[in-house]
Design an enzyme around this catalytic site. Structure first.
Site, PDB file in Angstrom:
ATOM      1  CE1 TYR A  61      -3.212  -2.841   0.147  1.00 12.89           C
ATOM      2  CE2 TYR A  61      -3.658  -2.337   2.442  1.00 12.89           C
ATOM      3  CZ  TYR A  61      -3.914  -3.089   1.315  1.00 12.89           C
ATOM      4  OH  TYR A  61      -4.862  -4.082   1.353  1.00 12.89           O
ATOM      5  CB  SER A  62       1.270   4.333  -0.330  1.00 16.58           C
ATOM      6  OG  SER A  62       0.047   4.917  -0.689  1.00 16.58           O
TER       7      SER A  62
END
Length: 327
Positions: A61-62
């Site tokens: 995530y990111s």
């Protein structure tokens, strides 16, 4: 807030989990619609204030920024012994380089250390394999995860987005060797996508596996008229791939959610979550909140009990969907 045992374990979690995919860095190349650190921390703080103690993120995530932001907020606002932190691994973090991604022993040991460093923590409560790895023997994966538990870096292990036969095989391998077994399944489940009801949910009910559905609101599609577009609605290509091909049929279900919500005098989000929470195996749907209001609107779902007639009314229009999330 209600707290329940996490499947067949002694660990207690809130009945709603805050998902952290929407926190991190919109410039990371992962998702453009995610919140930056300052706004993310406000939402995480609000979740804690509301009694949510269960938080889910992933290394991808990111590309690590989500773990950093979540860890910073939790370390600042919460007592570590009172919260449950989950993260995941599988997806490639570095493109076009060897030994990046997958579930080899080498990658598992590397990624847990990287995640713990980003989170600023000594251990995670739940370490989840994000997908099934067709290129690594499941014996290698399960033994490595078992060793992480024994090392103290991980308390429990879970799985996500796979076929029921794969989950059963992993459990059987662990059982055969006396290794740690999975205690949870994070799968794609909501009123617009119910393919998990065929095999995975009955398996989890039988084995007392904690089910923590992701995308419980179909990326917001169950909470509003589809004509009311948001930034995420316009930019989230992943969500488009999940739901756009069945939009005509799904509109009928969305309309029925709205009808029950109006009749009951509640928000649509509460109806959608109440439908999930009435399922025996579901412990805590994962809410990808990016506003404090997303949380405050969701909490009342814990007190909403749908009648059998309402459940049937919501489920009746469903037609089989193409499997999405695993392959």
């Amino acid at each position: 807030m209600e707290y329940v045992k996490f499947g067949n374990t002694g660990m207690e979690v809130s009945r709603l989990c805050l998902g952290a995919m929407g926190f991190g860095d919109p410039n990371s190349g992962f998702h453009e619609w995610v919140l930056e650190e300052a706004e993310s921390m406000k939402v995480i703080k609000k979740a804690l204030d509301l009694g949510i103690n269960f938080f889910d993120t992933a290394n991808v995530y990111s590309y690590g920024a989500s773990e950093r932001v979540l860890g910073k907020a939790l370390n600042q606002y919460a007592n570590r012994d009172e919260i449950v932190v989950a993260t995941k691994l599988f997806t490639t973090m570095k493109k076009n380089v060897p030994n990046s991604g997958g579930l080899s022993r080498k990658e598992i040991f590397h990624q847990i250390d990287a995640s713990l460093e980003r989170l600023g923590m000594d251990y995670v409560d739940l370490y989840i394999i994000h997908r099934w790895d067709y290129k690594t023997p499941i014996e290698e994966t399960m033994e490595a995860l078992h060793d992480l538990v024994k090392s103290g870096k991980v308390r429990y292990i879970g799985a996500s987005a796979m076929f029921a036969w794969q989950f059963a095989k992993a459990q059987a391998v662990a059982d055969k060797h006396g290794w740690t077994k999975f205690v949870s399944m994070q799968n794609h489940l909501n009123l617009l996508y119910r393919e998990e009801e065929r095999e995975m949910l009955p398996l989890c009910e039988d084995q007392k596996i904690a089910v923590t559905p992701y995308s419980p609101l179909a990326s917001g599609r169950l909470t509003r008229d589809w004509s009311a577009q948001t930034k995420r609605f316009e930019l989230d290509k992943m969500a488009m791939s999940k739901y756009d091909t069945t939009a005509d049929q799904d509109h009928i279900i969305v309309a029925r959610v709205a009808e029950i919500a109006e009749r009951r005098g509640v928000e649509r989000v509460q109806v959608a979550l109440a439908w999930l929470l009435q399922k025996e195996a579901v412990v805590a749907p994962i809410i990808g909140a990016t506003k404090e209001s997303h949380l405050t609107n969701a909490i009342p779902a814990l007190d909403l009990v749908l009648t059998e007639a309402e459940v049937e009314f919501l489920e009746e229009p469903y037609v089989p969907h193409k499997v999405v999330g695993h392959q």
